[in-house]
Structures are given as structure tokens and as C-alpha cells.
Design an enzyme around this catalytic site. Sequence first.
Site, short mmCIF file in Angstrom:
data_model
loop_
_atom_site.label_atom_id
_atom_site.label_comp_id
_atom_site.label_asym_id
_atom_site.label_seq_id
_atom_site.Cartn_x
_atom_site.Cartn_y
_atom_site.Cartn_z
N ASP A 477 0.82 -1.22 0.00
CA ASP A 477 0.00 0.00 0.00
C ASP A 477 0.85 1.26 0.00
O ASP A 477 0.41 2.31 -0.48
CB ASP A 477 -1.04 0.01 1.12
C1 LAN Z 1 3.44 -1.14 10.12
C2 LAN Z 1 3.55 0.25 9.66
C3 LAN Z 1 2.96 0.53 8.34
C4 LAN Z 1 1.78 -0.35 8.05
C5 LAN Z 1 0.87 0.16 6.91
C6 LAN Z 1 1.62 0.48 5.65
C7 LAN Z 1 0.18 1.43 7.37
C8 LAN Z 1 -0.21 -0.89 6.66
O1 LAN Z 1 -1.15 -0.42 5.75
C9 LAN Z 1 0.38 -2.23 6.34
C10 LAN Z 1 1.20 -2.73 7.52
C11 LAN Z 1 2.33 -1.77 7.93
C12 LAN Z 1 3.46 -1.95 6.95
C13 LAN Z 1 2.88 -2.12 9.31
C14 LAN Z 1 2.92 -3.53 9.76
C15 LAN Z 1 3.32 -3.78 11.22
C16 LAN Z 1 4.40 -2.83 11.70
C17 LAN Z 1 5.62 -3.00 10.85
C18 LAN Z 1 3.81 -1.41 11.54
C19 LAN Z 1 2.52 -1.19 12.33
C20 LAN Z 1 4.87 -0.58 12.21
C21 LAN Z 1 5.32 -1.42 13.41
C22 LAN Z 1 4.80 -2.86 13.19
C23 LAN Z 1 5.86 -3.87 13.64
C24 LAN Z 1 5.35 -5.29 13.50
C25 LAN Z 1 6.22 -3.54 15.08
C26 LAN Z 1 7.28 -4.37 15.67
C27 LAN Z 1 6.68 -5.34 16.56
C28 LAN Z 1 6.60 -6.63 16.28
C29 LAN Z 1 5.46 -7.41 16.77
C30 LAN Z 1 7.61 -7.33 15.44
#
Ligand code: LAN
Length: 765
Positions: A477
Site C-alpha cells: 500500500d
Molecule cells: C506497520 C507500519 C505501516 C503499516 C501500513 C503500511 C500502514 C499498513 O497499511 C500495512 C502494515 C504496515 C506496513 C505495518 C505492519 C506492522 C508494523 C511494521 C507497523 C505497524 C509498524 C510497526 C509494526 C511492527 C510489527 C512492530 C514491531 C513489533 C513486532 C510485533 C515485530
Amino acid sequence: MWKIVCDRGRQWWEWHPEGGPEELIEKVEEARTHFEKNKYKQKHSSDQVLRTTALYRPFNEAYGMDDVTDYMKSLDKRLAQEDDGEKRHKTLLERSLARSVQYYRTLQMSDGHWPGDYGGPMFLLPGLIIVCYITETELDHETRKEMKRYLFNHQNEDGGWGLHIEAPSSMFGTAMNYVALRILGVDRDDSSAVAARNWILQRGGALGIPSWGKLYLAVLGLYHWDGLNPLTPEMWILPYWLPIHPGRFWCHCRIVYLPMSYLYGRRATAKETELIRELKEELYLDKFEEIDWNAQRENCCKEDIYTKRPKIQSWLWTILSWYEKFPIPGKSFFRRRALEETILQVKKEDEHTNFICIGPVNKVLNMLCCYFDDPRSEHFQKHIPRLKDYLWLAEDGMKMQGYNGSQLWDTAFAAQALCEAGSITRHHFPSTLQLAHHYLDIAQVREDIPQGERYYRHISKGAWPFSTRDHGWPISDCTAEGLKAVLSLEACGSIPKEQFFSHERLFDAVHVSLSLQNKDGGWATYENTRSYSWLEWINPSEVFGDIMIDYSCVECTSSSIQGLAAFRARHPGHRRAQVDTAIERGAQFIESIQRADGSWYGSWGVCFTYGTWFGVEGLVAAGRTFESCECLPKACHFLCSKQKSDGSWGESYLSCTEKVWMEAEQGQVVQTAWAVMALIKAIGASHSMWNETEENVHASHQVFHSSIRKGIDFLLSSQQENGDWPQQRISGVFNRNCMISYSNYRNIFPMWAIALYRSRFLEEI
Ligand code: LAN
């Protein structure tokens, strides 16, 4: 004084001992006091350190900010002359938008991106502090002071900490943050430390910390490795065709369990220090040496459990623990091979991301692996300067963010909102648009990972990442929103032709987008779905849900459809048949996952308002109309049924965890903006339709229109004098159970909703 520094999207805070303007220092201090006073009521900080310092930066010198003094004055004058009525309403809208842009551009960095606080989770900073402690990486005095401020500010009234800033206390949050405070030098008799320790001891001590916490404690020597379920690294040398190969997991899952299994495989444990000896006594009710550690493998504090373990998982751990315990022929060979493979994968991930790493968890765990591998190596040293990419300073203190920032994501949305504002930005703020375009230019990933498959990496050439090009992990996205933003900017008339993206670069983005579509027609986050959802049976984390594979979701699918549709309008001839089919299959996927009440569940934002906004936008971009597709009226009815009497929408973060609508007490500007935009798009109002006489307009449209109008009025009345909106409750989420901040949303989405309302209903642009 703290100052923000930025370099091609990379942003970090630097301490300048020489101080700064007195007025500024006072304002920051005021914001800190205000936060602390209200910390139990308003848990989300408002990014005041950035926002107050930004106003003092010499912007005009930096990039020649457009002068809008006359324009703003003329708007005030017009408003003073106009009586009540529609004309005045129009001017009010224009002034609100102009002010919001005028305010928001002050936060834009000279490379074109919008920085912001991406905090929220409460288990990240302790990870960093623990790893710095073990690896003897020094944190300077001012940083430590701000980190302590943060930890104190987010301690709940009962003495504990939650999984994220708004959550009730949990063992994971409390034990981790307690250890962090002690490492930072807080005395065991300090009143906060006493309250936290009581919280822990009243629940039987830190024995019941969830599995991720056990790992951190074990590396510190504060938990026995026998108390952990096996994190057998040999998983990594299994054949890839097995559905349980880690290469098939969701990238965040595999890449967090990668360093964990290396550390486990080596039983990597830090040197015992005086502090560790003290903590061994402080965290437990019994003597550390007398604890039956093997009996703790399945122990998890009830406050922490989100995902319940099925029996089959416990059996699996028992079998694996026999493998770990008993001498089995060839085991040492496999272990050696597995450790070689895992450390290789760790190091490659470091290199591929310029030592930023995909996220905050593997950042510090990889650093720890490299330290245990060779503390004097250059590779380990290279991790250190990249720690600060994750640290963010706000009035609540210094935190570790959920990513190295949300630079691209925020900039792509902001650019689209600004374009929607049409003539206002085109005429009065062109340099803001040009700068945003510049950031999209420098953030696009331009090459694939060499031998990507060997490291389980999808193609990335042409994609956009969530944060910076240096980070570089492609996301479906982000790619789509990046593409949409570029196309809107290049169509708005403010970008010089010679700066346009080449066709090849757009084609590359489309190629990535098409490649990421799943068999079910939807799009997942970073990669295609590579295995089956039954893998959730072996989800080892008690606190996160649905983490094992990359699932198709409404947000990624909707953005991808919108990106492809926007591209098709500009290049109708390029891979037309494939683009058409992809869009149609995507739309069918979105239709298939709509809930019976007309909503969509949001996986990455809170929650049904977010999901429904994406659901609607995706269907509309695919060509569905209110009349032709019953999903759209259903979505409108759902949204209207949730509108509060003051015109707002307010949804609690508990919607995400409970998966049913949970009302928040107060209307939220961000959710109101999502709902308003969804309604506007769903009824597909054309300009001419609203010029028709009332009788001609479809009766239900009238209801929706008045709902939209009330929502817009709520947004206008919530706006502050300076053009900003208030920071309310946390608005992002991941893995169902952990919330995360999107501090730019309070500006982007209200601005976008007002702009959309104006462009659709009021102004010919
Ligand atoms: C994110 C940040 C961006 C987010 C969007 C692009 C907004 C979404 O549409 C798709 C998923 C995604 C890429 C996403 C997935 C999970 C993340 C990477 C996070 C929320 C930022 C932090 C999170 C990550 C898993 C945190 C670290 C903790 C763990 C459990 C490994």
C-alpha cells in the site's frame, strides 16, 4: 536544547548544549509540565517538541516558503464582510483549509517529508535499553534523562505499564520497563520503582512474563533458558517446501524470530553484574536458583494473554524441548549449520537495510546477535549510529518508535490531501507541493536485493517503503499511495515537467503492485501470502494475534486498486488487460470481506471507520457506483448509524482487539474525517448532482449529505486558531492488539476531508 536533524528522510534528535531562544525553551518546558499534569487523562503526547521548534526554524532561508500574508488577510476580510449563509460557509471552509496548510507546511522538512512521532508501543524502549546495557553501548546523559521522563510519564496509576500507551498494565510492559528504569539508574527504593515492583510481585513475580519478555530477561541472565519454549534455529535449515518454513511467515514474524532463535540456539547470556544480581532478587518471590524453570514454559500472566494457545502447540513445544534436552546423534552438526545460517540471514538483513533493520524489535536483537558473534567487529559497530533513527523526542520524553518513522506514508497522504485542496495549494503553496514531490522521488526504491530469493525477499525495484529509501522494504500500500501521490502531484500543475517521474519508474511501481496480488484477489502487506492460516495454531506470541502469515487486508487491497486505477487513467495502454483484471479481482475480494453490518475491519488503523473508508475507496476506484453495487449503500448506512449527535465519529481502540464496534466517549477528528470521506466517495456526488433542486436528489442521499455536512462542521469547530487540530486518542494498530501513533493524521485527514468536501460540492476546481 534538542534540535531535529534530517537527511534524505532520515530524522533524528540532537542535543545542543549551548541552548537556544529562551521563549522556545520555555514553551517546550510548558508542554512537558502540561503533559505530566494530565498524563492519566490524555496519554497521547502532541508532538510539541517538534512542533514548537519547527516554528522557529529559518524556513524561508531553507527553501523559500511561499509568502501567503496577503492571501490570509484577504480571507479574513471576506469573512468579515459576509453575512451568514452558504457564501459564508464557503469562505469558512476555504479559510480553514488555507490555515491548515499554512500550519502544516511549517512541519515539512527541507527534503520534503513530514516528520512526526511514531511511538505508542511500550515494549520497544526497554529492548533498546537492555541491548545497550549488554553491549556496553553508551547512552548520553540527556538521552537517558528524557528516556526516564518517558517511562515515568507512561506508568499507569496502578504502578504498571501496558503493552502500549493507552493499555492497562501487563506483565510484559511492567517487568520490561521496570528493568529498563533500573538500568537507567533509578534506585530500587524510588517510589515509582516500588509501585512497579509491587505490581509484579502481586502477580507472582516476573515468572509469568510473555515469551518475548522471557527472551530479553534470559539474555540478561534474569530468566533461565529452560523456562522458554524452544526457539530452535534448525527451523531455518528445513526445506522451503514445508509450509512451516520461516521463509513463508509474515516478514515481521520471521525476522523477529530469526535473531531470537540465534540467541536461543547459543543460549547467549550477558555477564552477570551487580545490578543483575539485585534484579534477580527484585523480580521474583522465590530464590532464583530454586525456581522450577521448566514448569514456566507455558506460564503467562493472565493480564497479558490475547492469543490463547491451542493444545497442539503445547505438544509441539514439548517435543522440541526433548530435542533441546537429550543427546541426539548429529545434533551438534545441525545446530552449527543452523547458527551459521541464522547469523548470515541476520547480517544480510542489516546490510540490506543499511543497518536500520525492518523494525524496532529486530534492530536491537540483530545488534545483540552481532555483538555475541563478535563484539569487536565492524559489522556490530555499524549498528550503533543507526539506533538514533528509532528514537523520538516529544513532550512526554524520549521514546523508541515503531519503525524508523512514517516519512513516506505521511508524505504520500499529505500530498494527496494538498492536491485535493486544488487552487488553494496550487496558487498559494506551490513550493510545498514541489518539495513533497521531491521526497517521493528520493524515497522510491530503485533496485532489487541482490540474490533476493536466498533471503526470502520479494522484488523491490519501483516500490515505495513506509519510511525511507535507506530502509527499503517494499510495501504494497505504500507503493500504491506513493504512486497515487506522484500522479496527483504531476497532474496538479505545480511540478515542472522536467521533474516528472520517467515512465519506467512508474511502470516499475505497477510491476511491483501487480506482482503482490494474492490468489484470493487481495493484497497483503510486504509480500504475497506464502503459507496457510492454520499456522496461527503455532503462533508462539501470547500478546499478538494473526502474525504468522501475511494476510490480504482491505487497506492494502484498496490502496493497490486505487494506485492501479490512477495509473490506468494516465497510461491506458500499459499492460491494460492485466491491470483491468487485477482491479476487478481486487474489488471482488473487497466485496467478499464486507461484514454483514456494512463495515470493514481495519487491520492497521482504529478500526471500522478506517477499514470502511478503504473499503469504499477501493470499490469506487474499481468503478462501482452507489446504484450498481449494494456494498456502498450498506457502508453508508453503517457509518451513519455510528455518527454521534455532535456530527463526529468516535471509535475506541478496543474495536481492534474485540473485533466489534466499541464506542469512544469523545468524537475523534481523524475518524470523523475518514467517515466523511467514505460517505462523500460512496454517494459519488458529482458537482451537478448537488446543484439539482432538493426534490430531485435521491432521498437517502439527502440523509447522507446532511450527515457529511455535520461531520464537516464538527471538523471546522475542532480546528485550533493556528490551523492545527487537537491530538486525541491513538489511531493506529498492528497485530490486533498493539496500538501505534500516527501523529500526522490529525492534520492530514481533517484537511483532506474538508478539501474533498469543498472540491466535490462547492468549488469548481
Ligand atoms: C506497520 C507500519 C505501516 C503499516 C501500513 C503500511 C500502514 C499498513 O497499511 C500495512 C502494515 C504496515 C506496513 C505495518 C505492519 C506492522 C508494523 C511494521 C507497523 C505497524 C509498524 C510497526 C509494526 C511492527 C510489527 C512492530 C514491531 C513489533 C513486532 C510485533 C515485530
